[in-house]
Design a protein around this motif. Sequence first.
Motif, PDB file in Angstrom:
ATOM      1  N   ASN A  39      -6.685  -6.320 104.024  1.00 24.44           N
ATOM      2  CA  ASN A  39      -5.451  -6.824 103.969  1.00 24.44           C
ATOM      3  C   ASN A  39      -5.490  -8.642 104.573  1.00 24.44           C
ATOM      4  OD1 ASN A  39      -4.052  -5.089 102.913  1.00 24.44           O
ATOM      5  ND2 ASN A  39      -3.929  -3.838 104.790  1.00 24.44           N
ATOM      6  N   GLY A  40      -6.662  -9.050 104.512  1.00 25.51           N
ATOM      7  CA  GLY A  40      -6.875 -10.582 105.476  1.00 25.51           C
ATOM      8  C   GLY A  40      -7.042 -11.189 106.892  1.00 25.51           C
ATOM      9  N   THR A  41      -6.787  -9.741 107.700  1.00 25.18           N
ATOM     10  CA  THR A  41      -6.450  -9.687 108.941  1.00 25.18           C
ATOM     11  C   THR A  41      -7.864 -10.180 109.847  1.00 25.18           C
ATOM     12  OG1 THR A  41      -6.215  -7.930 109.267  1.00 25.18           O
ATOM     13  CG2 THR A  41      -4.516  -8.516 108.827  1.00 25.18           C
ATOM     14  N   LEU A  42      -8.870  -9.809 108.777  1.00 26.40           N
ATOM     15  CA  LEU A  42     -10.098  -9.374 109.594  1.00 26.40           C
ATOM     16  C   LEU A  42     -11.243 -10.101 108.617  1.00 26.40           C
ATOM     17  CD1 LEU A  42     -12.054  -9.349 111.873  1.00 26.40           C
ATOM     18  CD2 LEU A  42     -12.422  -6.718 110.765  1.00 26.40           C
ATOM     19  N   ALA A  43     -11.472 -11.611 108.370  1.00 27.50           N
ATOM     20  CA  ALA A  43     -12.369 -11.784 107.048  1.00 27.50           C
ATOM     21  C   ALA A  43     -14.028 -11.258 108.162  1.00 27.50           C
ATOM     22  CB  ALA A  43     -12.019 -13.461 107.036  1.00 27.50           C
ATOM     23  N   ALA A  44     -14.620 -11.377 108.993  1.00 28.59           N
ATOM     24  CA  ALA A  44     -15.793 -11.120 109.316  1.00 28.59           C
ATOM     25  C   ALA A  44     -16.191 -10.006 109.979  1.00 28.59           C
ATOM     26  CB  ALA A  44     -16.458 -12.209 110.003  1.00 28.59           C
ATOM     27  N   THR A  45     -17.316  -9.438 110.070  1.00 26.52           N
ATOM     28  CA  THR A  45     -17.940  -7.903 110.365  1.00 26.52           C
ATOM     29  C   THR A  45     -17.800  -8.216 111.783  1.00 26.52           C
ATOM     30  OG1 THR A  45     -19.930  -8.147 109.961  1.00 26.52           O
ATOM     31  CG2 THR A  45     -17.777  -7.067 108.369  1.00 26.52           C
ATOM     32  N   ALA A  46     -18.891  -7.140 112.362  1.00 32.64           N
ATOM     33  CA  ALA A  46     -19.036  -7.104 113.652  1.00 32.64           C
ATOM     34  C   ALA A  46     -20.375  -7.958 114.294  1.00 32.64           C
ATOM     35  CB  ALA A  46     -18.603  -6.071 114.652  1.00 32.64           C
ATOM     36  N   GLY A  47     -20.795  -7.705 112.564  1.00 33.03           N
ATOM     37  CA  GLY A  47     -22.485  -8.153 112.871  1.00 33.03           C
ATOM     38  C   GLY A  47     -22.295  -9.585 113.182  1.00 33.03           C
ATOM     39  N   CYS A  48     -21.086 -10.643 112.452  1.00 30.33           N
ATOM     40  CA  CYS A  48     -21.620 -12.242 112.896  1.00 30.33           C
ATOM     41  C   CYS A  48     -21.494 -12.291 114.010  1.00 30.33           C
ATOM     42  CB  CYS A  48     -20.194 -12.803 111.624  1.00 30.33           C
ATOM     43  SG  CYS A  48     -19.881 -12.146 110.596  1.00 30.33           S
ATOM     44  N   GLY A  49     -22.549 -13.170 113.709  1.00 28.93           N
ATOM     45  CA  GLY A  49     -23.250 -13.910 115.233  1.00 28.93           C
ATOM     46  C   GLY A  49     -24.616 -12.900 115.698  1.00 28.93           C
ATOM     47  N   LYS A  50     -24.546 -11.954 115.385  1.00 27.82           N
ATOM     48  CA  LYS A  50     -25.453 -11.397 115.966  1.00 27.82           C
ATOM     49  C   LYS A  50     -26.915 -11.413 115.587  1.00 27.82           C
ATOM     50  CE  LYS A  50     -23.150  -7.628 117.599  1.00 27.82           C
ATOM     51  NZ  LYS A  50     -22.895  -5.944 117.270  1.00 27.82           N
ATOM     52  N   ALA A  51     -27.779 -11.381 116.355  1.00 29.17           N
ATOM     53  CA  ALA A  51     -29.091 -11.731 116.013  1.00 29.17           C
ATOM     54  C   ALA A  51     -29.158 -10.106 114.563  1.00 29.17           C
ATOM     55  CB  ALA A  51     -29.973 -11.453 116.510  1.00 29.17           C
ATOM     56  N   PRO A  52     -30.025  -9.954 113.084  1.00 30.34           N
ATOM     57  CA  PRO A  52     -29.780  -8.779 112.832  1.00 30.34           C
ATOM     58  C   PRO A  52     -31.532  -7.660 113.626  1.00 30.34           C
ATOM     59  CG  PRO A  52     -30.717 -10.603 111.061  1.00 30.34           C
ATOM     60  CD  PRO A  52     -30.180 -11.015 112.940  1.00 30.34           C
ATOM     61  N   THR A  53     -30.649  -6.583 112.746  1.00 33.14           N
ATOM     62  CA  THR A  53     -31.793  -6.003 113.579  1.00 33.14           C
ATOM     63  C   THR A  53     -32.045  -4.865 112.020  1.00 33.14           C
ATOM     64  OG1 THR A  53     -30.668  -3.759 114.304  1.00 33.14           O
ATOM     65  CG2 THR A  53     -30.993  -4.638 116.017  1.00 33.14           C
ATOM     66  N   LEU A  54     -31.092  -4.635 110.984  1.00 34.21           N
ATOM     67  CA  LEU A  54     -31.542  -4.501 109.577  1.00 34.21           C
ATOM     68  C   LEU A  54     -32.917  -5.362 109.509  1.00 34.21           C
ATOM     69  CD1 LEU A  54     -28.781  -3.544 109.228  1.00 34.21           C
ATOM     70  CD2 LEU A  54     -30.215  -1.687 109.350  1.00 34.21           C
ATOM     71  N   THR A  55     -33.840  -5.165 108.739  1.00 33.30           N
ATOM     72  CA  THR A  55     -33.979  -5.861 107.196  1.00 33.30           C
ATOM     73  C   THR A  55     -33.925  -5.345 105.350  1.00 33.30           C
ATOM     74  OG1 THR A  55     -36.149  -4.550 107.539  1.00 33.30           O
ATOM     75  CG2 THR A  55     -36.383  -6.086 108.828  1.00 33.30           C
ATOM     76  N   SER A  56     -35.436  -6.356 105.003  1.00 36.79           N
ATOM     77  CA  SER A  56     -34.717  -5.855 103.711  1.00 36.79           C
ATOM     78  C   SER A  56     -35.806  -4.405 103.704  1.00 36.79           C
ATOM     79  CB  SER A  56     -35.530  -7.002 102.358  1.00 36.79           C
ATOM     80  OG  SER A  56     -34.187  -7.962 102.433  1.00 36.79           O
ATOM     81  N   GLY A  57     -35.332  -3.642 102.723  1.00 32.52           N
ATOM     82  CA  GLY A  57     -36.592  -2.538 102.317  1.00 32.52           C
ATOM     83  C   GLY A  57     -35.954  -1.097 102.472  1.00 32.52           C
ATOM     84  N   THR A  58     -36.106  -0.387 102.448  1.00 33.48           N
ATOM     85  CA  THR A  58     -35.366   0.863 102.801  1.00 33.48           C
ATOM     86  C   THR A  58     -34.859   2.095 104.160  1.00 33.48           C
ATOM     87  OG1 THR A  58     -37.197   2.029 101.183  1.00 33.48           O
ATOM     88  CG2 THR A  58     -35.432   3.873 102.347  1.00 33.48           C
ATOM     89  N   ARG A  59     -34.009   1.968 104.272  1.00 36.42           N
ATOM     90  CA  ARG A  59     -33.647   2.644 105.605  1.00 36.42           C
ATOM     91  C   ARG A  59     -33.084   3.472 105.247  1.00 36.42           C
ATOM     92  NH1 ARG A  59     -35.054  -1.418 107.830  1.00 36.42           N
ATOM     93  NH2 ARG A  59     -34.403  -0.796 110.209  1.00 36.42           N
ATOM     94  N   THR A  60     -32.930   4.229 106.582  1.00 39.34           N
ATOM     95  CA  THR A  60     -32.610   5.859 106.674  1.00 39.34           C
ATOM     96  C   THR A  60     -31.019   5.951 107.898  1.00 39.34           C
ATOM     97  OG1 THR A  60     -35.094   6.823 106.627  1.00 39.34           O
ATOM     98  CG2 THR A  60     -33.451   8.331 107.677  1.00 39.34           C
ATOM     99  N   ILE A  61     -30.850   6.651 107.105  1.00 39.77           N
ATOM    100  CA  ILE A  61     -29.171   7.165 108.223  1.00 39.77           C
ATOM    101  C   ILE A  61     -28.576   8.534 107.969  1.00 39.77           C
ATOM    102  CG2 ILE A  61     -28.118   6.484 105.772  1.00 39.77           C
ATOM    103  CD1 ILE A  61     -25.896   5.127 107.842  1.00 39.77           C
ATOM    104  N   GLN A  62     -28.622   9.136 109.503  1.00 36.91           N
ATOM    105  CA  GLN A  62     -27.569  10.498 108.981  1.00 36.91           C
ATOM    106  C   GLN A  62     -26.204  10.104 108.747  1.00 36.91           C
ATOM    107  OE1 GLN A  62     -29.484  12.710 110.057  1.00 36.91           O
ATOM    108  NE2 GLN A  62     -31.443  11.429 110.248  1.00 36.91           N
ATOM    109  N   SER A  63     -25.642  10.738 107.570  1.00 39.45           N
ATOM    110  CA  SER A  63     -24.110  11.141 106.774  1.00 39.45           C
ATOM    111  C   SER A  63     -24.302  12.216 106.624  1.00 39.45           C
ATOM    112  CB  SER A  63     -24.455  10.336 105.963  1.00 39.45           C
ATOM    113  OG  SER A  63     -23.724  10.201 105.322  1.00 39.45           O
ATOM    114  N   SER A  64     -23.411  12.610 107.520  1.00 42.72           N
ATOM    115  CA  SER A  64     -23.061  14.541 106.815  1.00 42.72           C
ATOM    116  C   SER A  64     -23.922  15.558 107.533  1.00 42.72           C
ATOM    117  CB  SER A  64     -21.954  14.172 105.527  1.00 42.72           C
ATOM    118  OG  SER A  64     -21.359  13.573 104.589  1.00 42.72           O
ATOM    119  N   GLY A  65     -24.781  14.760 108.584  1.00 43.76           N
ATOM    120  CA  GLY A  65     -25.881  15.566 109.156  1.00 43.76           C
ATOM    121  C   GLY A  65     -26.676  15.680 108.329  1.00 43.76           C
ATOM    122  N   GLN A  66     -27.052  14.940 107.305  1.00 41.58           N
ATOM    123  CA  GLN A  66     -27.902  15.146 106.696  1.00 41.58           C
ATOM    124  C   GLN A  66     -28.943  13.808 106.820  1.00 41.58           C
ATOM    125  OE1 GLN A  66     -26.510  15.864 102.493  1.00 41.58           O
ATOM    126  NE2 GLN A  66     -27.669  17.717 102.480  1.00 41.58           N
TER     127      GLN A  66
END
Length: 429
Positions: A39-66
Amino acid sequence: MPKRRYLLPSITAAALLLAATAGGALSGGFGATAVAATNGTLAATAGCGKAPTLTSGTRTIQSSGQSRTYNLRIPDGYDRNHPYRLIFGFHWLNGSANNVTSAGYYGLQPLSNNSTIFVAPQGLNAGWANTNGRDLTLFDDISRQIENDLCVDTTQRFALGWSYGGAMSYAVACARPTVIRAVTVLSGANLSGCNGGTQPVAYFGIHGTFDSVLNISQGRQLRDTFVRNNGCTAQSPREPSRGSLTHITTAYTGCRAGYPVQWAAFDGDHTPSPVDGSGSPNDSRTWTSGEIWRFFSQFESTTPPTTPPPTTPPPTTPPPTTPPPTGEPGTCAATYRAVNSWPGGFQGEVTVANPTATTLNGWTVGLTLAGGQAISSLWSGTNTGTTGSVTVRNAAYNGTLGANASTTFGFTATGDGATPPGNVTCTSP
């Protein structure tokens, strides 16, 4: 453009496409945050300005207990202070996140000029059944993880996919209208559910006119959901004739500002890579990538309007294009046939016929599902019940049958499809 690997197996793999589906409810957390974002009240995410920890490639995440995985492609020369476009590419049945990645995310990554973060999630059982909304939750969880670490423009989130991946993109559009800016559905159908499906989302549908796996009528139904939601002027877009080896793209008129609907029909079968002038799909020559990229990139630095969507839910079935003839109660017949099956689910179709010499006005089919079977989605009719004894009444546009005429409705269901529904009856009205 990198060579895509989904062409040769496309027809055979997709022949097993229709899987049991169940839409999920909108979960909190990421979904709630994103309402403000688009709705236009927030244009950028919390990750903006941070040194990223994610890198390109295959990532693993826990979702719905899996434990789930996804492939991530971060632009070369990533700038932590620059909000990037985010595109999800969903794979087809028996495809994989790696297939999408090696295909350049449906050919969009080579066109992006390092302007976009790409994501390719991996579906369970190489599909997107979305049971209990688990795949929508995965979408939320991946989005949250990425946006907490990387700089994303929250007005520039997109999704696309072919076949089962198209079905999942449609499910995202239905259930996350305040999160997703636009979707493209290539040769899709309502297979992953449509939880919600009453709010506007920019929509681009692409489908072959003689698709032997998912009939083009199913693609038109998805399109028409957003023709209604987006307030577009209803029309029957031109589609190419058989043997013309062309495609016709139509931009609907009258749509709400910021919510266009586009439809491309091509003279071809079930493929994501049709080529004008050729009956052989080709990754490097297809027109789809360029048209999809143009559709997505038109939203550069724009936000959806802040006016609320219509409060009146749209009809669940398209109106007839011409008034049907009136008829009388009479005798009808119903015949069931199995269309497809897979581990844990199946697709069925019922033909409703008028064997008399007079016009029939309205029909109701009764059938009894075997134990363990449950309808997960149904089209071209309205069902009462999903297990045991089920009744299906005609839709608004297929209730009147002339002498010796017939119509069909179809459904997908969970359970073992080896036992067909029993006690199939038809009454009118």
